[in-house]
Write a protein that holds these residues in place. Structure first.
Motif, PDB file in Angstrom:
ATOM      1  N   ASN A  21      46.050  43.180  19.380  1.00 29.45           N
ATOM      2  CA  ASN A  21      46.419  42.681  18.060  1.00 29.45           C
ATOM      3  C   ASN A  21      47.596  43.471  17.492  1.00 29.45           C
ATOM      4  O   ASN A  21      48.498  42.900  16.866  1.00 29.45           O
ATOM      5  N   SER A  22      47.624  44.766  17.712  1.00 30.54           N
ATOM      6  CA  SER A  22      48.736  45.594  17.246  1.00 30.54           C
ATOM      7  C   SER A  22      50.037  45.192  17.927  1.00 30.54           C
ATOM      8  O   SER A  22      51.077  45.041  17.273  1.00 30.54           O
ATOM      9  N   HIS A  23      49.988  45.012  19.231  1.00 30.11           N
ATOM     10  CA  HIS A  23      51.200  44.613  19.957  1.00 30.11           C
ATOM     11  C   HIS A  23      51.644  43.206  19.568  1.00 30.11           C
ATOM     12  O   HIS A  23      52.850  42.947  19.456  1.00 30.11           O
ATOM     13  N   LEU A  24      50.688  42.317  19.372  1.00 26.52           N
ATOM     14  CA  LEU A  24      51.040  40.957  18.950  1.00 26.52           C
ATOM     15  C   LEU A  24      51.691  40.956  17.576  1.00 26.52           C
ATOM     16  O   LEU A  24      52.660  40.238  17.337  1.00 26.52           O
ATOM     17  N   SER A  25      51.174  41.765  16.661  1.00 28.97           N
ATOM     18  CA  SER A  25      51.736  41.784  15.309  1.00 28.97           C
ATOM     19  C   SER A  25      53.155  42.348  15.313  1.00 28.97           C
ATOM     20  O   SER A  25      53.992  41.919  14.520  1.00 28.97           O
ATOM     21  N   LYS A  26      53.434  43.297  16.193  1.00 27.36           N
ATOM     22  CA  LYS A  26      54.798  43.834  16.291  1.00 27.36           C
ATOM     23  C   LYS A  26      55.752  42.817  16.918  1.00 27.36           C
ATOM     24  O   LYS A  26      56.915  42.753  16.563  1.00 27.36           O
ATOM     25  N   ARG A  27      55.232  42.035  17.851  1.00 26.54           N
ATOM     26  CA  ARG A  27      56.093  41.126  18.600  1.00 26.54           C
ATOM     27  C   ARG A  27      56.299  39.780  17.897  1.00 26.54           C
ATOM     28  O   ARG A  27      57.422  39.290  17.844  1.00 26.54           O
ATOM     29  N   ILE A  28      55.224  39.177  17.371  1.00 24.19           N
ATOM     30  CA  ILE A  28      55.360  37.829  16.798  1.00 24.19           C
ATOM     31  C   ILE A  28      55.029  37.758  15.315  1.00 24.19           C
ATOM     32  O   ILE A  28      55.141  36.701  14.717  1.00 24.19           O
ATOM     33  N   GLY A  29      54.571  38.839  14.734  1.00 25.21           N
ATOM     34  CA  GLY A  29      54.247  38.835  13.313  1.00 25.21           C
ATOM     35  C   GLY A  29      52.761  39.052  13.079  1.00 25.21           C
ATOM     36  O   GLY A  29      51.937  38.762  13.938  1.00 25.21           O
ATOM     37  N   VAL A  30      52.449  39.547  11.903  1.00 24.17           N
ATOM     38  CA  VAL A  30      51.074  39.901  11.577  1.00 24.17           C
ATOM     39  C   VAL A  30      50.183  38.660  11.513  1.00 24.17           C
ATOM     40  O   VAL A  30      49.107  38.616  12.112  1.00 24.17           O
ATOM     41  N   PHE A  31      50.635  37.635  10.782  1.00 24.30           N
ATOM     42  CA  PHE A  31      49.800  36.439  10.613  1.00 24.30           C
ATOM     43  C   PHE A  31      49.569  35.729  11.940  1.00 24.30           C
ATOM     44  O   PHE A  31      48.445  35.351  12.269  1.00 24.30           O
TER      45      PHE A  31
END
Length: 72
Positions: A21-31
């Motif tokens: 989830n941390s890597h996803l939020s950095k890459r594509i956004g938090v939401f």
């Protein structure tokens, strides 16, 4: 012994989920990262329900025996 293994497995899955989830939020956004995380969790929960459908007997009667404070 089974409960210790399950607890270790669940904690490991939780940590891996937090990292993803941390890597996803950095890459594509938090939401979007949180949405993907919840969608994958929903899919896995539905898959688990389908797998154990016949072995677990859930009825309204069984929920009436649970005290109200347990739902809070």
């Amino acid at each position: 012994m089974l409960y210790i293994i399950l607890a270790t497995l669940c904690s490991s899955i939780t940590i891996v989920s937090m990292i993803i989830n941390s890597h996803l939020s950095k890459r594509i956004g938090v939401f979007q990262g949180a949405a993907i995380n919840y969608i994958v969790g929903l899919f896995n929960a539905l898959l688990l329900i389908i797998i154990v459908k016949g072995t677990v007997n859930l009825s309204v009667n069984s929920f009436t025996k649970i005290p109200v404070w347990a739902f809070l």
